[in-house]
Design a protein around this motif. Sequence first.
Motif, PDB file in Angstrom:
ATOM      1  N   ALA A 151      76.503 -57.719  13.275  1.00  0.00           N
ATOM      2  CA  ALA A 151      77.018 -56.343  13.405  1.00  0.00           C
ATOM      3  C   ALA A 151      78.036 -56.049  12.294  1.00  0.00           C
ATOM      4  O   ALA A 151      78.014 -54.971  11.683  1.00  0.00           O
ATOM      5  N   GLU A 152      78.913 -57.014  12.032  1.00  0.00           N
ATOM      6  CA  GLU A 152      79.910 -56.838  10.963  1.00  0.00           C
ATOM      7  C   GLU A 152      79.213 -56.692   9.610  1.00  0.00           C
ATOM      8  O   GLU A 152      79.611 -55.869   8.778  1.00  0.00           O
ATOM      9  N   ALA A 153      78.177 -57.483   9.405  1.00  0.00           N
ATOM     10  CA  ALA A 153      77.444 -57.431   8.129  1.00  0.00           C
ATOM     11  C   ALA A 153      76.770 -56.069   7.963  1.00  0.00           C
ATOM     12  O   ALA A 153      76.777 -55.488   6.865  1.00  0.00           O
ATOM     13  N   ALA A 154      76.192 -55.551   9.039  1.00  0.00           N
ATOM     14  CA  ALA A 154      75.511 -54.249   8.965  1.00  0.00           C
ATOM     15  C   ALA A 154      76.505 -53.141   8.651  1.00  0.00           C
ATOM     16  O   ALA A 154      76.239 -52.259   7.818  1.00  0.00           O
ATOM     17  N   LEU A 155      77.658 -53.197   9.297  1.00  0.00           N
ATOM     18  CA  LEU A 155      78.676 -52.165   9.049  1.00  0.00           C
ATOM     19  C   LEU A 155      79.155 -52.222   7.599  1.00  0.00           C
ATOM     20  O   LEU A 155      79.267 -51.194   6.915  1.00  0.00           O
ATOM     21  N   LEU A 156      79.388 -53.434   7.113  1.00  0.00           N
ATOM     22  CA  LEU A 156      79.828 -53.601   5.721  1.00  0.00           C
ATOM     23  C   LEU A 156      78.759 -53.080   4.757  1.00  0.00           C
ATOM     24  O   LEU A 156      79.062 -52.431   3.749  1.00  0.00           O
ATOM     25  N   SER A 157      77.511 -53.331   5.089  1.00  0.00           N
ATOM     26  CA  SER A 157      76.409 -52.878   4.243  1.00  0.00           C
ATOM     27  C   SER A 157      76.381 -51.352   4.151  1.00  0.00           C
ATOM     28  O   SER A 157      76.215 -50.793   3.055  1.00  0.00           O
ATOM     29  N   VAL A 158      76.562 -50.684   5.297  1.00  0.00           N
ATOM     30  CA  VAL A 158      76.578 -49.209   5.281  1.00  0.00           C
ATOM     31  C   VAL A 158      77.767 -48.706   4.473  1.00  0.00           C
ATOM     32  O   VAL A 158      77.643 -47.814   3.626  1.00  0.00           O
ATOM     33  N   ARG A 159      78.924 -49.286   4.738  1.00  0.00           N
ATOM     34  CA  ARG A 159      80.157 -48.816   4.078  1.00  0.00           C
ATOM     35  C   ARG A 159      80.091 -49.006   2.565  1.00  0.00           C
ATOM     36  O   ARG A 159      80.561 -48.184   1.803  1.00  0.00           O
TER      37      ARG A 159
END
Length: 335
Positions: A316-324
């Motif tokens: 989940a953290e990786a996905a959020l970082l990817s979007v940001r």
Amino acid sequence: MLRIAVLGVGRIGRMHAANIALHPRAALAGVFDVNDAAATEIATALGTVKFASAEEAVASEAVDALLIASSTATHADFIEMGVAAGKPVLCEKPIDLSLERVETCAAKIAGSPVPVMLGFVRRFDTGHRAVKAAIEAGRIGDLHQLAITSRDPGLAPAAYIEVSGGIFRDMTIHDFDLARYFLGEEIATVSATGSRLVDPALMERCDDYDTVTITMATAGGKQCVITNSRRAVYGYDQRVEAFGSGGMIATDNKPLDNTRFSGPGATGQAPALLDFFIERYDDAFAAVIGEFVGAAEAGRAPAVGFEDGRQALILAEAALLSVREGRTVSISDIG
Ligand SMILES: NC(=O)c1ccc[n+]([C@@H]2O[C@H](COP(=O)([O-])OP(=O)(O)OC[C@H]3O[C@@H](n4cnc5c(N)ncnc54)[C@H](O)[C@@H]3O)[C@@H](O)[C@H]2O)c1
């Protein structure tokens, strides 16, 4: 008889309490909720006692194990309390919204033989289990691609979205766990897109997204695509497709019943879908209790545990970082 106390009897805790009461080898030892009216309602309805605090429930000699279904911010503290008391714990997802807090909790319970299970209910769905069994039996050859679709029937209330921790930590976390379950190997890279299409104003205010697609790959090249929306007008959309060198297997949605209507203007028309998670996954929620009781009785590791909760949060953290940051994120960069 495994005597289980339930901490938190809101939307999901009351359903778990009822399932415990129905299980042949479990008993509902009591409930605690900071909302005393909710605790009284459920204790009365299910004929059990009400504890005055979580500490009282954990310390009670009439309690063998804990089910944590309180608000997310309480989970890590309650897991630590249960493990310190030597009482098996079944905790709802996510362990916490902060990976840092999950790591301190992991450090505190490290080395303990006390079973800690995470409530990733979708692993216990009969359709999903059949897909997993087919993959393991080699029916589709080597798994190459996985597609997970998960769309809620409607936007949750604003008050819920505001404190949910965002779509990846709250909603996609189930799909991250399913991806790991089916792929059978750890995910190496994550690339995600997030949009605000259902309620742009609310999503803007919460710095969140209501429409996301996540593309992931393992080190060995297996691929997975997760598609989430916070609103599907036709109902709770829950499907999985696994594609491999020797074939493909997929699970479909569950309609209200198995009828098909044909008449003027329609042939083979199916009824609406089961509305939401408590209805769609009712058998699976009962199976979660069964797995927990089995693990607690045997003192063995449950089929889905703390580390699975930690790994899902890392994704989940990786996905959020990817979007940001608009880039593909390596899992080794997280944590
Ligand atoms: N597995 C799933 O599919 C699924 C679905 C929904 C919710 N959940 C998770 O379950 C948890 C509860 O969600 P919900 O939808 O039932 O929320 P909810 O708000 O309906 O219920 C939470 C309950 O916890 C109580 N609570 C808060 N602090 C407490 C404390 N310190 N001690 C005891 N009780 C306390 C609240 O009063 C409330 O009754 C959340 O972590 C959520 O992410 C999992």
